[in-house]
Design an enzyme around this catalytic site. Structure first.
Site, PDB file in Angstrom:
ATOM      1  N   HIS A 125      42.409  52.092  22.410  1.00 40.20           N
ATOM      2  CA  HIS A 125      42.335  52.640  23.383  1.00 40.20           C
ATOM      3  C   HIS A 125      42.001  52.836  24.809  1.00 40.20           C
ATOM      4  O   HIS A 125      42.003  53.021  25.928  1.00 40.20           O
ATOM      5  CB  HIS A 125      42.518  54.546  22.559  1.00 40.20           C
TER       6      HIS A 125
ATOM      7  N   SER B 262      48.322  37.793  49.158  1.00 41.72           N
ATOM      8  CA  SER B 262      48.479  39.526  50.343  1.00 41.72           C
ATOM      9  C   SER B 262      48.948  38.557  51.526  1.00 41.72           C
ATOM     10  O   SER B 262      47.652  37.961  51.996  1.00 41.72           O
ATOM     11  CB  SER B 262      47.638  39.692  49.799  1.00 41.72           C
TER      12      SER B 262
ATOM     13  N   LYS C 197      42.692  38.986  49.047  1.00 47.11           N
ATOM     14  CA  LYS C 197      43.538  38.974  48.173  1.00 47.11           C
ATOM     15  C   LYS C 197      43.585  37.882  47.630  1.00 47.11           C
ATOM     16  O   LYS C 197      43.902  36.639  47.702  1.00 47.11           O
ATOM     17  CB  LYS C 197      43.950  39.990  47.734  1.00 47.11           C
TER      18      LYS C 197
ATOM     19  N   GLU D  23      51.741  38.505  36.147  1.00 40.66           N
ATOM     20  CA  GLU D  23      52.677  39.857  36.565  1.00 40.66           C
ATOM     21  C   GLU D  23      53.985  39.807  35.676  1.00 40.66           C
ATOM     22  O   GLU D  23      54.749  40.648  35.813  1.00 40.66           O
ATOM     23  CB  GLU D  23      52.430  40.325  37.628  1.00 40.66           C
TER      24      GLU D  23
END
Ligand code: ARG
Length: 462
Positions: A153, A274, A280, A287
């Site tokens: 979960h 970024s 970043k 992704e």
């Protein structure tokens, strides 16, 4: 536009019709297979006396020349690859080129090209899967004792090891390899010589072309051979499944590389920055694998929808089988490689992972198991441990913080020997059931995996 037909047509087709129908761009993916298929067909025709040996030599010589020249020699202002090759062949060897299409149609030709192409792609895919498995196995061996939290979960469940986690991905890859291998077998039958749909009156030898092209046998029914696209759907399904599993790995890398987890540092070479936030480091590649999985699933849906309800016999609809196929195969190829690079260069923060399993009450199951092993029914044990967990939470301590005094105070019915199972290390060490993360079970699992990995192909697990 140059066409292989038109004798019966008074008007030439509209420019939009030409463009709408063209498949030459996509067909370039299998230009080699188209040439090779034609060589086999020419040789067979000579052997059967349909053309002379001289004519066959000329045709095969011309086709070999095209093969040497590569796709750049082919005209792009044509309908498809079959036309492009024939046009070039005529430029090279003259009118005898027109004999190549005896006893053949583009319908059996395109199906042959696609099957040959898919065969090579599946071989490449299985090689790549093996390569990734080798890396995963090596990492699993290295990290088989490094603790990490296991999740259900998406919440802390029980302590496991990084090696154990990685091995779960090894077996997923094993199944993909197995599927691809089965499809190699299933799809390796020859449509060539089926002609448009109904065979031919020429005394061709389909067994010969099938054997020369490396197929297992000719497809027994010409109508089926020119109509079937289920092997492409199988391939798209396998591609979707590979992508789905890679997307799950990617999602884990995205989560684990975030500051909240901090389990892994992804290498600079496979992350991006970024444009506004200088600090970043984004896991874009993971992704994209995750995101493009949608396309791989969509490709299967697209072709399945095209095929549904199609009457047998060639339908131009099936030209739409190739863009999704080429797309999904390329997607899987790149995603397997990206995943390999991400794992190969990952810097696992083993201390951080091991710290993360402490203080999270995730050895509660071990305590319940311990009580159950001493004869208490598991349900009662579960209840007693549940109460202890609540008491610990109220006191603001974790299970590992318990000593004999606090245990006696909070749960007098639990014997103090139970304290010996509350450390995450002990918890993992005790779970030696087949397929578990305990050291002996993991040794056995890695040994089994290594044995299968070292065999050629993807043999059955048992
Ligand atoms: N480009 C076509 C395809 O991919 C080749 C076969 C064309 N056959 C025909 N009868 N128009 O399906």
């Amino acid at each position: 536009m140059k066409k292989l037909w038109g004798g019966a047509f008074r008007e030439s087709s509209d420019e939009l019709v030409d463009r709408f129908g063209q498949s030459i761009e996509t067909d370039l993916n299998f230009w080699q297979e188209d040439v090779i298929g034609s060589v086999a067909h020419a040789r067979m025709m000579a052997a059967q006396g349909l053309i002379t040996q001289d004519e066959a030599r000329t045709l095969v010589g011309g086709l070999e020349k095209i093969h040497e020249e590569g796709p750049d020699s082919l005209r792009m202002d044509v309908e498809d690859i079959h036309t492009a090759v024939e046009v070039r062949l005529r430029e090279l060897v003259g009118d005898v080129a027109g004999k190549l299409h005896t006893a053949r149609s583009r319908n059996d030709q395109v199906a042959t090209d696609t099957r040959l192409f898919l065969h090579n792609e599946l071989l490449r895919m299985t090689d790549q899967i093996k390569g990734l498995q080798g890396l995963v196995l090596e990492l699993a061996r290295k990290h088989r004792m490094d603790l990490m939290p296991g999740f259900t979960h998406q919440q802390r469940a029980q302590p496991i090891t990084l090696g154990f986690y990685l091995m779960a991905h090894f077996w997923a890859l094993q199944r993909h390899g197995w599927r691809a291998e089965r499809l190699l077998e299933l799809a390796n039958y020859s449509p060539l010589g089926s002609a448009a749909l109904a065979g031919t009156s020429f005394p061709i030898d389909r067994l010969a072309t099938s054997a020369e092209l490396g197929f297992t046998a000719p497809i027994p029914n010409a109508l089926d051979a020119t109509s079937d696209r289920s092997y492409i759907l199988d391939a798209l399904h396998i591609c979707a499944l590979v992508m789905i599993d890679l997307s799950r790995l990617s999602q884990e890398l995205v989560l684990f590389s975030g500051r909240e987890f901090g389990f892994v540092k992804l290498a600079d070479s496979i992350t991006t920055g970024s444009s506004i936030m200088p600090q970043k480091r984004n896991p874009d590649m993971a992704e994209l694998v995750r995101g493009r999985t949608g396309r791989a699933v969509g490709n299967w849906v697209a072709l399945a929808t095209t095929m549904k309800g199609l009457m047998l016999g060639y339908n131009r609809d099936t030209q739409e089988d190739k863009p999704p196929l080429f797309d999904s195969l390329a997607l899987v190829r790149d995603s397997l490689e990206i995943s390999r690079l991400m794992l190969e260069r990952a810097d696992w923060q083993v201390q951080r992972m091991s710290d993360a399993v402490r203080g999270d009450l995730s050895t509660a199951t071990d305590l319940a198991d311990f009580l159950a092993a001493s004869g208490i029914p598991f349900r009662e044990a579960h209840e007693a441990v549940g109460k202890l967990v609540r008491a610990c939470a109220e006191e603001g301590i974790s299970l590992e913080d318990l000593d004999s005094h606090s245990l006696e105070r909070l749960a007098p019915q639990i014997p103090k020997e139970a304290l010996g199972v509350l450390k995450p290390e002990d918890s993992v060490r005790r779970r030696e059931s087949l397929g578990g993360p305990g050291p002996k079970a993991m040794e056995a699992q890695i040994a089994r995996a290594t044995e299968l990995y070292e065999k050629s192909g993807f043999p059955k697990i048992a």
